[in-house]
Design an enzyme around this catalytic site. Sequence first.
Site, short mmCIF file in Angstrom:
data_model
loop_
_atom_site.label_atom_id
_atom_site.label_comp_id
_atom_site.label_asym_id
_atom_site.label_seq_id
_atom_site.Cartn_x
_atom_site.Cartn_y
_atom_site.Cartn_z
N HIS A 175 0.84 -1.20 0.00
CA HIS A 175 0.00 0.00 0.00
C HIS A 175 0.87 1.24 0.00
O HIS A 175 0.63 2.20 -0.76
CB HIS A 175 -0.91 -0.05 1.24
CG HIS A 175 -1.74 1.16 1.44
ND1 HIS A 175 -3.07 1.23 1.14
CD2 HIS A 175 -1.42 2.39 1.92
CE1 HIS A 175 -3.54 2.42 1.44
NE2 HIS A 175 -2.57 3.15 1.92
N GLU A 176 1.90 1.25 0.84
CA GLU A 176 2.75 2.44 0.90
C GLU A 176 3.54 2.63 -0.38
O GLU A 176 3.70 3.76 -0.88
CB GLU A 176 3.72 2.32 2.09
CG GLU A 176 3.03 2.26 3.42
CD GLU A 176 2.10 3.43 3.63
OE1 GLU A 176 2.37 4.51 3.11
OE2 GLU A 176 1.08 3.25 4.32
N HIS A 222 1.48 4.24 -2.90
CA HIS A 222 1.44 5.70 -2.74
C HIS A 222 2.63 6.35 -3.43
O HIS A 222 2.51 7.37 -4.11
CB HIS A 222 1.46 6.07 -1.26
CG HIS A 222 0.11 6.08 -0.64
ND1 HIS A 222 -0.99 6.65 -1.23
CD2 HIS A 222 -0.31 5.59 0.55
CE1 HIS A 222 -2.04 6.49 -0.43
NE2 HIS A 222 -1.66 5.86 0.64
N GLU A 236 -6.49 6.78 -1.39
CA GLU A 236 -6.36 5.65 -0.48
C GLU A 236 -6.99 4.42 -1.09
O GLU A 236 -6.43 3.31 -1.02
CB GLU A 236 -7.04 5.96 0.86
CG GLU A 236 -6.31 6.98 1.71
CD GLU A 236 -4.96 6.47 2.16
OE1 GLU A 236 -4.81 5.27 2.39
OE2 GLU A 236 -4.04 7.29 2.25
#
Lengths: 671, 198
Positions: free
Chosen positions: A168-169, A172, A243
């Site tokens: 997930h990071e 980003h 997100e």
Amino acid sequence: MQFRRHQEQARRGTLRLLALFALVVGVTVLATNAALAAALWLTLPFFAREGWLPPGFVETNTMLVLLYVLGGWWLESQRLREGGPHVAARAGARLADRDDPAERRFANVVAEMALAAQRPAPQAWVLPDDAAINAFAAGWSADDAVVAVTRGALERLDRAELQGVVGHEIAHLEHGDTVLNMRLIGMVWGLRLLFDLGRTAMQPGEDGRRPATVLLGAALVVAGSAGWLAGRLLQAAVSRQREFLADATAVQYTRQVDGLGGALRKIAAQQQRAPAPLGPRVAALAPLLLAADVHGRAGWRQRLDAWLASHPPLAERIRRVMGRPLPGLDFAPLPAPVDEPAEPMLAPAFAATAPGARRQPAAAAAAPPHAAQFDPLQREGHAAPEATAAAREAEALARIAHWHSGGELQLALRALLGLDDGSASASHLAPSSAAALRAEVAALRPPAAAQVLDVLASRAAQRPRPERDALRAALRPLWASADGARDTRTLAALLLHQRLRGRRLRFNPPGPRNTLNAQAAAVAQAGAALADLLDADAGFVDRLLAALGLAAAARGPYPTSPTSPTSPWPARAAPAAGPVSMRRALRALLRLQRLAAMQRPLPLRAAVALTRGTPPGEDAPATTAVLFLVARLLDAPLPPAVVERLAVLPPDLSGTPAASDQPAASSRPTR
Amino acid sequence: MGIVIAIALAAAGVWAVWVYNRLVQRRNEIANAFAQIDVQLKRRHDLVPNLVTVAQRTLAHERDTLEAVTRARAGAESAADRARAQPADAARIQALGRAEALLGGAIGRLLAVVEAYPELKADAQMRELAEELTHTENRVAFARQAFNDAVLEHNNGVQAFPDLVVARLAGFTPAAPLEATSSEAERQAPRVAFDPPR
């Protein structure tokens, strides 16, 4: 989860919102012009003007508004250029330490997910003091990208869930969400500045009267407030869409929903049952985090929070990732030892590896005989071969090398200092593990016990703050009883206390107060305590002072007058001879710690030289332990005579930095 | 009228160049992703001797498991060398895939056996090695996944309509993704059954 469809949805949503944002900026420009024009018309009479508006009115206003908005965008971009490591260090993070098994696993996971994302791997940083499960990514470009994760996440998530979080990071980073969010926040800040400008223009002056610019100010307030509010709502909406996009991309990288889904469910459970708020420096990075720090407010404020939230509700994220609503996932309480292999790994080769019990007594009972010597459970079943104390100690040291987790450190340090009251409650270990641990500690002889305490103290200093505070609280009974003589535990306790507080001895250059001459009284007191502990004869202190060249003070156990006219210590009467209170000895040691760095090792070296004449007897191990602890407290190198009497530590235990060393990878801010 | 045609042709030319560049980029990404897999496989090959050495100290009578690992590694290395010599040969690539799957299975069986020896499991070197192996297996898996993703992007570019024209003219062909295994038997999870050591 059909991640491509979700990604397309999120991307389209983002574009729509960005278009709306541009529209908001445009509308703000128009509104500002209209409001200022209205203010102008109301202020100046019609016939005093030429035409409707002064020349250049619209252009100037437009340029000013755009200057504010784009200026905010530019300022945030400048701040972002300082790089991911700076942002991470400001939040209190440090580089992951590859010697700790949990952090090594995390660093490996970062490398794996970078491969899946086909990007260069970002740096892996850890937030050591936070028990909440959370993570953030920072960085402007591929070179200075950082992914940081809290200690709570390291200990509570298994490998697949860590992969989901790191994915997930990295998503980003891949989509440039950090940059986009910061720029949008910058622009919203610019809109707010417009509002503030209007408010300032409306404020009454020093004489209490409203200024002439009040109408102008009102116009700007009206235009700016609408723009600011709309800007904030849109920026929050964009953040929420990103997100969702990052969630879908994480599922794409890991090709499974249980990783990220499990992590989100664990966060949900944690927020419901045992909310652990993040430290303020980390909470300041709110938009960059994996999950928002929850602070529930009721009623209409809750709806407002929902509109302004930078993260979507956890329940909605779980529903999208897992395909259906699911409750929170309970996890094992701290501290489970993290260096045990957890769930089956992702790679198909291990899909059939049974996550078996750690100890299989039935199978192990039939193990070949040489295995029985090492495993404590097997030893209980078999008649142990007669092993000498040294062999038992060697085995204990081999096992102690693996003690990294919080529970083991808590119990071990208490056991080493004799503070163990027999209950395993402080450490949350299972009773059998606790019993095995106590057995290992009991197998250590004094020099090895002191060395192990040194190593475990350094490890405990890296643990999160609640554990360090618990240990320091456990030391209090020792300070209360420090008046007793001959209590080497207080020396060890002082060492542990200083390590836990992160106290490092400085390289003090010699000054008027920190030479041996100036601190002769402290040397004498410490020497007297040492003589008592080592059972040296009566003249030990005098000989010590003489050996150090403090001959003028060699007139008795305690100097009765300062040795130099500039010494600040007043003359004091010699107290009655007798066993030295440990409290006094500890105070003397603390004064000796402030000596100039080049002179600190001298008292210890002289003491060792003086005791070398005595043959090593039964007390020799205790002597060695005392000298070792004093050397560590003074951060002095160990004299060779002491080194050769120390126990040999296995490679995993030796090589721990002394109190004044700092591992190159970690940059803990002082607290 | 002539000017309109000229402008239209110029625009079409620019578009064609842009599409061609994108196709070239995607084809290079496939080659890069394949090289990445090679790197991870080599890393896995290099770790296996360490694993066997550390395990041999204790697993004296698990000789057949250790030998299976060593043999599988030798087979995988030779298959990798042959595939590197001629990467375009689909048969060699398939043979490489089968050999790597065999090696992965052998390592998995060895690590399952290690579970039965607590003192070997507790050995620090063994634990580091187990973590490194897990990490390497994951890296191999993710490198293959990245390769397949790159192939997907390339095939999308080559087979979608307007770009199709430029691709055919320039000679780009769809690429084949890696399959984890081609045999149904291997698709089933291996069942590991070991007898407790006597």
